[in-house]
Design an enzyme around this catalytic site. Structure first.
Site, PDB file in Angstrom:
ATOM      1  N   GLY A   1      -8.559  55.246  53.428  1.00 16.46           N
ATOM      2  CA  GLY A   1      -9.368  54.655  54.505  1.00 16.46           C
ATOM      3  C   GLY A   1      -8.469  54.290  55.671  1.00 16.46           C
ATOM      4  O   GLY A   1      -7.240  54.345  55.562  1.00 16.46           O
ATOM      5  N   SER A   2      -9.069  53.886  56.806  1.00 14.98           N
ATOM      6  CA  SER A   2      -8.236  53.653  57.991  1.00 14.98           C
ATOM      7  C   SER A   2      -7.318  52.445  57.796  1.00 14.98           C
ATOM      8  O   SER A   2      -6.125  52.505  58.119  1.00 14.98           O
ATOM      9  CB  SER A   2      -9.108  53.498  59.240  1.00 14.98           C
ATOM     10  OG  SER A   2      -9.905  52.344  59.125  1.00 14.98           O
TER      11      SER A   2
ATOM     12  N   HIS B   1     -13.252  31.091  58.162  1.00 11.50           N
ATOM     13  CA  HIS B   1     -13.123  31.408  56.746  1.00 11.50           C
ATOM     14  C   HIS B   1     -14.344  30.910  55.982  1.00 11.50           C
ATOM     15  O   HIS B   1     -14.830  29.815  56.236  1.00 11.50           O
ATOM     16  CB  HIS B   1     -11.874  30.727  56.152  1.00 11.50           C
ATOM     17  CG  HIS B   1     -10.585  31.335  56.629  1.00 11.50           C
ATOM     18  ND1 HIS B   1      -9.418  30.615  56.706  1.00 11.50           N
ATOM     19  CD2 HIS B   1     -10.289  32.577  57.041  1.00 11.50           C
ATOM     20  CE1 HIS B   1      -8.446  31.398  57.148  1.00 11.50           C
ATOM     21  NE2 HIS B   1      -8.953  32.597  57.364  1.00 11.50           N
TER      22      HIS B   1
ATOM     23  N   ILE C   1      -6.924  42.235  50.019  1.00 14.58           N
ATOM     24  CA  ILE C   1      -6.951  41.902  51.447  1.00 14.58           C
ATOM     25  C   ILE C   1      -8.387  41.751  51.962  1.00 14.58           C
ATOM     26  O   ILE C   1      -8.653  40.992  52.879  1.00 14.58           O
ATOM     27  CB  ILE C   1      -6.251  43.027  52.264  1.00 14.58           C
ATOM     28  CG1 ILE C   1      -4.821  43.280  51.744  1.00 14.58           C
ATOM     29  CG2 ILE C   1      -6.249  42.719  53.756  1.00 14.58           C
ATOM     30  CD1 ILE C   1      -3.870  42.130  51.874  1.00 14.58           C
ATOM     31  N   THR C   2      -9.307  42.475  51.367  1.00 14.77           N
ATOM     32  CA  THR C   2     -10.685  42.574  51.854  1.00 14.77           C
ATOM     33  C   THR C   2     -11.313  41.225  52.199  1.00 14.77           C
ATOM     34  O   THR C   2     -11.269  40.291  51.404  1.00 14.77           O
ATOM     35  CB  THR C   2     -11.558  43.259  50.783  1.00 14.77           C
ATOM     36  OG1 THR C   2     -10.922  44.470  50.396  1.00 14.77           O
ATOM     37  CG2 THR C   2     -12.963  43.528  51.297  1.00 14.77           C
TER      38      THR C   2
ATOM     39  N   LYS D   1     -10.504  61.994  45.315  1.00 13.78           N
ATOM     40  CA  LYS D   1      -9.403  62.669  46.005  1.00 13.78           C
ATOM     41  C   LYS D   1      -8.165  62.814  45.119  1.00 13.78           C
ATOM     42  O   LYS D   1      -7.078  63.127  45.608  1.00 13.78           O
ATOM     43  CB  LYS D   1      -9.045  61.922  47.293  1.00 13.78           C
ATOM     44  CG  LYS D   1     -10.159  62.007  48.334  1.00 13.78           C
ATOM     45  CD  LYS D   1      -9.722  61.480  49.688  1.00 13.78           C
ATOM     46  CE  LYS D   1     -10.875  61.638  50.690  1.00 13.78           C
ATOM     47  NZ  LYS D   1     -10.599  60.971  51.969  1.00 13.78           N
TER      48      LYS D   1
ATOM     49  N   GLU E   1      -6.282  24.041  54.581  1.00 14.40           N
ATOM     50  CA  GLU E   1      -7.304  23.807  55.582  1.00 14.40           C
ATOM     51  C   GLU E   1      -8.463  23.050  54.951  1.00 14.40           C
ATOM     52  O   GLU E   1      -8.469  22.831  53.741  1.00 14.40           O
ATOM     53  CB  GLU E   1      -7.771  25.140  56.201  1.00 14.40           C
ATOM     54  CG  GLU E   1      -8.361  26.115  55.194  1.00 14.40           C
ATOM     55  CD  GLU E   1      -8.566  27.525  55.774  1.00 14.40           C
ATOM     56  OE1 GLU E   1      -7.816  27.939  56.674  1.00 14.40           O
ATOM     57  OE2 GLU E   1      -9.478  28.201  55.298  1.00 14.40           O
TER      58      GLU E   1
ATOM     59  N   TYR F   1       2.094  33.146  59.899  1.00 13.56           N
ATOM     60  CA  TYR F   1       3.084  33.783  60.775  1.00 13.56           C
ATOM     61  C   TYR F   1       3.716  32.738  61.682  1.00 13.56           C
ATOM     62  O   TYR F   1       4.920  32.743  61.926  1.00 13.56           O
ATOM     63  CB  TYR F   1       2.460  34.900  61.634  1.00 13.56           C
ATOM     64  CG  TYR F   1       1.561  35.878  60.918  1.00 13.56           C
ATOM     65  CD1 TYR F   1       1.625  36.045  59.534  1.00 13.56           C
ATOM     66  CD2 TYR F   1       0.638  36.647  61.627  1.00 13.56           C
ATOM     67  CE1 TYR F   1       0.779  36.934  58.889  1.00 13.56           C
ATOM     68  CE2 TYR F   1      -0.198  37.545  60.986  1.00 13.56           C
ATOM     69  CZ  TYR F   1      -0.140  37.676  59.620  1.00 13.56           C
ATOM     70  OH  TYR F   1      -0.978  38.542  58.996  1.00 13.56           O
TER      71      TYR F   1
END
Lengths: 292, 403
Positions: A18-19, A248, A96-97, A43, A209, A159
């Site tokens: 996928g992208s 979130h 990650i989704t 695949k 949070e 980050y």
């Protein structure tokens, strides 16, 4: 040492072609992570980014000996992907989704219980051991090898913290984004515990949070270790209104214990260096380590 | 996603949960017609008019400037007409709406279920929600029906019964019986409660709900158990597989700016402050709000432009923020990971030109991937923009521009 992943980790990518999967798999390979293949049903047998594609995680594990998986499949299929990876014997699963239905995650979390597996996420930036292995979507260049462990519910705020640490001359062992959903695999306390037991980690940054009780649980644990290593903490959402979801899915103030103020108070009581301003994480860690 | 009481009750009813029957009305005429139908069906002159807004505390809340309560018992068609006239189109302020209140666009005309009979009617509390700590759903019940459950939990926690549900097997019959017995119910009412709980749980699971709060649940004078109210919250993340439920969204209940934001795929929450902000990532967005407050401002909004920040999203973000007349300054805080700061900077310059004069000072803080190139674009654009690299420096600029 570091936690969960290192230069010997063999990583597969679920949702490889996928992208999102393609882009980030490429970035991970560039960072030096040992990506050994990917999974896209239908695949199998082809290659992508010069790596083999498999139809199932089981096939991928059998052929490559993969022990870490990163998941980029769409929300409706992500819980299934988590369970597939756990079933195939993957030891560290990073999802990650964003946007997985809560009901699916309740099921997946129950399914992996009792299996020898650590789930990170979902809805998270992943995990990185500085200058060794990136299993996530974070910008690799801000991380430097060092002695600080970072655990956070947020992506860009992680980050921010890491950038401050690096600029203060403090490198990192491992940074984990545990995710901002109501149901996640690894809790703040579990991540902190791994850092406490990691001989290379000398200090811990813990970013939480509003919503849920994970920070309080972690704070009580930290106190119970006799504050073995200094912990700098921040809670995002001091100005968030009650009852509103702040981006979130899990960031919502339901009751009094969910507020930033309540969490910061219990963290302070437990001996954590709590900062009011997210701009002071790096400086405060220097002070906590007695380096300033 | 929140839905109205009448919509929640329709869902419950489909799953066999007994509800207080009612007819929803948008006009006074519809309200009167609804009353007549209900009066005929129940053979009673009593009915209740209930304001349909997405907030609790309606029974005690009042229409602005009047003594009209948000929920009221009526005894005649004339009563209905008066009450519906007082409610429809007017603003109801309750403990949950905040002082600005919410406009009542619909009322529910509901049957009177507190009729006299063999036993006294009694109210209970039942909810189903996610226990985040245990990663499973929990049924909560209490004999203290009609009360604010948070107060019950604080003062008399022993009066709250909890039954956790194993996700692998779902709610079991014995669990429903335990709850019914702990509520002190016997005989027919006990059996009714068991069925009520099982049906309610099925509805919760099937609709991918995040919360059901039925307060009160009523045991009628003839030992029926039914839902008098229904607060239903659906999991936004699961709406993609429930098109019928997604259609229940009532945009009139939401802030118009927030509706517009959701249409541009921006995550925006309106707040009351004087400094607008635009950030990538939800955690950093909350942290940015906090820093605005620490440096002398008040956040005017939460706005997460996400991982794909570009000229289009940045312009949409500025336009949203500028709709709020209270905004005295805007703080753009981007930590570029996948997002490149030079692209965001170009987006800011483009948006600025496209919008024309932006009347308030803008602080732009770009950090991370290509931060230097980004700052250069901003500095050379000739725009009246304050630029910073470190979060601390940006924060100090907030104090400066507000002074």
């Amino acid at each position: 040492m570091s936690i969960l992943v290192n230069k010997n980790s063999k990583v597969i990518v679920q949702g490889f072609t996928g992208s999102e999967g393609s882009f980030h798999a490429g970035q991970m390979i560039d960072y030096g992570s040992n990506v050994v293949g990917g999974v896209t049903p239908g695949k199998g047998g082809q290659t992508h980014l010069d790596k083999p594609i498999f139809n199932t995680v089981e096939d991928a594990v059998k052929t490559t000996g993969a022990d870490v998986s990163i998941i980029f499949v769409p929300p409706g299929f992500a819980a299934d992907a988590i369970m597939e990876a756990a079933d195939a014997g993957i030891g560290v699963i990073v999802c990650i989704t964003e946007g997985i239905p809560t009901k699916d995650m309740v099921k997946a979390k129950s399914y992996i219980q009792g299996k020898n597996v650590t789930l990170i996420g979902p809805n998270c930036p992943g995990i990185i051991t500085a200058e060794e292995c990136k299993v996530g979507i974070m910008p690799g260049f801000i991380f430097k090898k060092g002695t600080i462990g970072v655990v956070s519910k947020s992506g860009t705020l992680t980050y921010e913290a890491v950038d401050q640490l690096t600029k203060a001359g403090l490198g990192q062992t491992t940074a984990i984004g545990i995710g901002g959903d109501p149901i996640i695999g690894t809790t703040t306390k579990e991540a902190v515990e791994m850092f406490m037991n990691d001989p290379e980690t000398e200090g811990i940054v813990m970013i939480g949070e509003i919503g849920g009780g994970m920070e309080a649980e972690a704070a009580n644990y930290i106190k119970s270790t006799g504050n073995k290593k200094p912990v700098v903490g921040f809670i995002a959402g001091q100005t968030a209104p009650k009852g509103r979801r702040m981006g979130h899915a899990g960031a919502i103030i339901g009751g009094a214990d969910d507020t930033a103020a309540a969490k910061m108070a219990i963290m302070r009581e437990c001996g954590i260096f709590v900062v009011d301003s997210p701009a002071e994480i790096g400086e405060t860690m220097l002070k906590a380590l007695g380096k300033k | 996603m929140n839905i109205h009481e009448y919509q929640g009750k329709e869902i419950l009813s489909k799953y066999g949960v007994r509800i207080q029957q009612g007819i929803v009305a948008n006009t006074v005429e519809e309200a009167v017609a609804g009353y007549q139908q209900i009066a005929e069906r129940t053979n009673s002159k009593f009915a209740v008019v209930k304001s349909q807004i997405h907030a609790g505390g309606r029974g005690k809340g009042k229409i602005v400037g009047t003594e009209q309560r948000g929920v009221q018992l009526a005894k005649s068609a004339d009563d209905i007409s008066t009450i519906a006239t007082n409610l429809l189109g007017n603003t109801l302020v309750t403990i949950q709406t905040g002082p600005e209140g919410k406009v009542v666009n619909k009322v529910l005309i509901a049957e009177d279920v507190y009729y006299p009979g063999a036993s006294e009617p009694k109210e209970y509390y039942v909810s189903i929600l996610l226990d985040r700590g245990r990663a499973c759903n929990v049924i909560m019940a209490s004999t203290e029906g009609g009360m604010d459950i948070e107060e019950v939990a604080e003062h008399t926690p022993e009066k709250i019964i909890k039954e956790w549900i194993d996700p692998r097997v779902g709610l079991q019959g014995f669990q429903a019986r335990k709850v019914a017995y702990k509520l002190g119910l016997t005989g027919t009412a006990n059996k009714e409660m068991v069925n009520f709980l099982i049906s309610l749980y099925n509805a919760y699971e099937d609709t991918d709900s995040s919360m059901f709060e039925i307060n009160p649940v009523l045991k009628t004078s003839d030992d029926k158990i039914l839902a008098v109210d229904a607060k239903v919250n659906l999991d936004d993340n699961a709406l993609f597989r429930h098109k019928d439920l997604a259609a229940l969204r009532d945009k009139a209940e939401e802030d118009p700016t927030e509706v517009e934001a959701s249409e541009s795929d921006l995550n925006y929450v309106k707040l009351d402050g004087n400094v607008g902000c635009m950030v990538n990532g939800a955690g950093l967005a909350m942290a940015t709000m906090d820093i605005i407050k620490l440096y002398g401002g008040e956040p005017a909004n939460f706005l997460d432009v996400g991982g794909g920040a570009n000229a289009v999203t940045v312009e949409a973000g500025f336009r949203l923020i500028l709709k709020d007349p209270n905004v005295k300054a805007i703080f753009v805080n981007i930590f570029g990971g996948i997002v490149r700061c030079d692209r965001v900077a170009a987006g800011i310059v483009e948006a600025y030109k496209s919008i024309g004069e932006i009347p308030v000072p803008i602080i732009v803080r770009l950090q991370g991937t290509n931060a230097e190139e980004g700052s250069k674009i901003i500095n050379e654009s000739g725009l009246k923009v304050y630029s910073a690299v470190l979060l601390k420096d940006a924060a100090e600029l907030i104090t400066k521009v507000l002074a």
